[in-house]
Design a protein around this motif. Structure first.
Motif, PDB file in Angstrom:
ATOM      1  N   ARG A  21      -1.300  -9.296  -4.771  1.00 24.17           N
ATOM      2  CA  ARG A  21      -1.387  -8.341  -3.662  1.00 24.17           C
ATOM      3  C   ARG A  21      -1.720  -6.923  -4.106  1.00 24.17           C
ATOM      4  NH1 ARG A  21      -3.376 -10.798  -0.589  1.00 24.17           N
ATOM      5  NH2 ARG A  21      -2.527 -12.794  -0.093  1.00 24.17           N
ATOM      6  N   ARG A  22      -2.202  -6.751  -5.308  1.00 27.50           N
ATOM      7  CA  ARG A  22      -2.537  -5.404  -5.780  1.00 27.50           C
ATOM      8  C   ARG A  22      -3.663  -4.828  -4.923  1.00 27.50           C
ATOM      9  NH1 ARG A  22      -2.652  -3.454 -11.933  1.00 27.50           N
ATOM     10  NH2 ARG A  22      -0.583  -2.814 -11.318  1.00 27.50           N
ATOM     11  N   GLU A  23      -3.479  -3.586  -4.512  1.00 27.97           N
ATOM     12  CA  GLU A  23      -4.502  -2.877  -3.740  1.00 27.97           C
ATOM     13  C   GLU A  23      -5.642  -2.469  -4.667  1.00 27.97           C
ATOM     14  OE1 GLU A  23      -4.475  -2.261  -0.395  1.00 27.97           O
ATOM     15  OE2 GLU A  23      -2.594  -3.372  -0.175  1.00 27.97           O
ATOM     16  N   LEU A  24      -6.782  -2.129  -4.075  1.00 26.11           N
ATOM     17  CA  LEU A  24      -7.960  -1.824  -4.880  1.00 26.11           C
ATOM     18  C   LEU A  24      -7.805  -0.535  -5.684  1.00 26.11           C
ATOM     19  CD1 LEU A  24     -10.751  -2.631  -5.809  1.00 26.11           C
ATOM     20  CD2 LEU A  24     -11.692  -1.579  -3.733  1.00 26.11           C
ATOM     21  N   GLU A  25      -7.210   0.506  -5.124  1.00 18.86           N
ATOM     22  CA  GLU A  25      -7.078   1.753  -5.892  1.00 18.86           C
ATOM     23  C   GLU A  25      -6.275   1.553  -7.173  1.00 18.86           C
ATOM     24  OE1 GLU A  25      -5.302   6.278  -5.784  1.00 18.86           O
ATOM     25  OE2 GLU A  25      -5.724   5.334  -3.857  1.00 18.86           O
ATOM     26  N   PRO A  26      -5.069   0.962  -7.123  1.00 18.33           N
ATOM     27  CA  PRO A  26      -4.358   0.742  -8.391  1.00 18.33           C
ATOM     28  C   PRO A  26      -5.078  -0.253  -9.313  1.00 18.33           C
ATOM     29  CG  PRO A  26      -2.987   0.076  -6.526  1.00 18.33           C
ATOM     30  CD  PRO A  26      -4.230   0.666  -5.969  1.00 18.33           C
TER      31      PRO A  26
END
Length: 166
Positions: A21-26
């Protein structure tokens, strides 16, 4: 490794990380940190690049730096070009988040960042798959990539088949 092999490796990576579930920015900030670790290398193998793309789902991200805002140096080459592109993308996502664009339920129809860049792939999985297809090609109808043919209607009533990623 051929372009198709690289594309298929990316789609396999996306399947393996589908529950992440990591978001694109991080994700991109982590990729930046990993790229900075190899800054002195003249070249990387495709396997090394794939390894960094996979590791970016889990490793620690680079912290956002306010001085990144407005920093974009498109005439760079090599490591500096990669670093500059990642920073510009991180800033775009950070500013779109601050503006509320990334909370919009229709964001995948397209967002325009304050920089003027247009965004459609706003999570690591679609970002990687579409980026690999756009840069290297490799998608073939029937691949297990989430991409499929859909019908697109034009204003004049005609339609055509286009590839879509779901």
């Amino acid at each position: 490794m051929t372009n198709r092999d690289f594309y298929l490796s990316i789609t396999q990576l996306c399947k393996e990380k589908a529950k992440n579930r990591r978001e694109l920015e991080p994700y991109l900030a982590t990729l930046l940190a990993l790229v900075r670790q190899v800054r002195d290398r003249q070249a990387l193998t495709a396997q090394e690049v794939l390894g960094m793309l996979a590791a970016a789902f889990e490793a620690e991200p680079e912290r956002f730096q306010e001085e990144w805002r407005g920093k974009h140096e498109p005439d760079r080459e090599g490591f500096e070009a990669v670093e500059g592109t990642l920073i510009r993308q991180i800033v775009d996502l950070h500013e779109m988040f601050d503006r509320g664009d990334l909370q919009n339920p229709y964001r995948y129809l397209g967002c325009k960042a304050p920089s003027g860049n247009s965004w459609y792939n706003l999570d690591p999985l679609t970002f990687l798959e579409c980026g690999a297809e756009g840069a290297f090609g490799g998608w073939v109808d029937g691949d297990d990539s989430g991409r499929e043919w859909v019908s697109e209607s034009a204003a004049d009533g005609s339609s055509r088949e286009v590839a879509d990623i779901s």
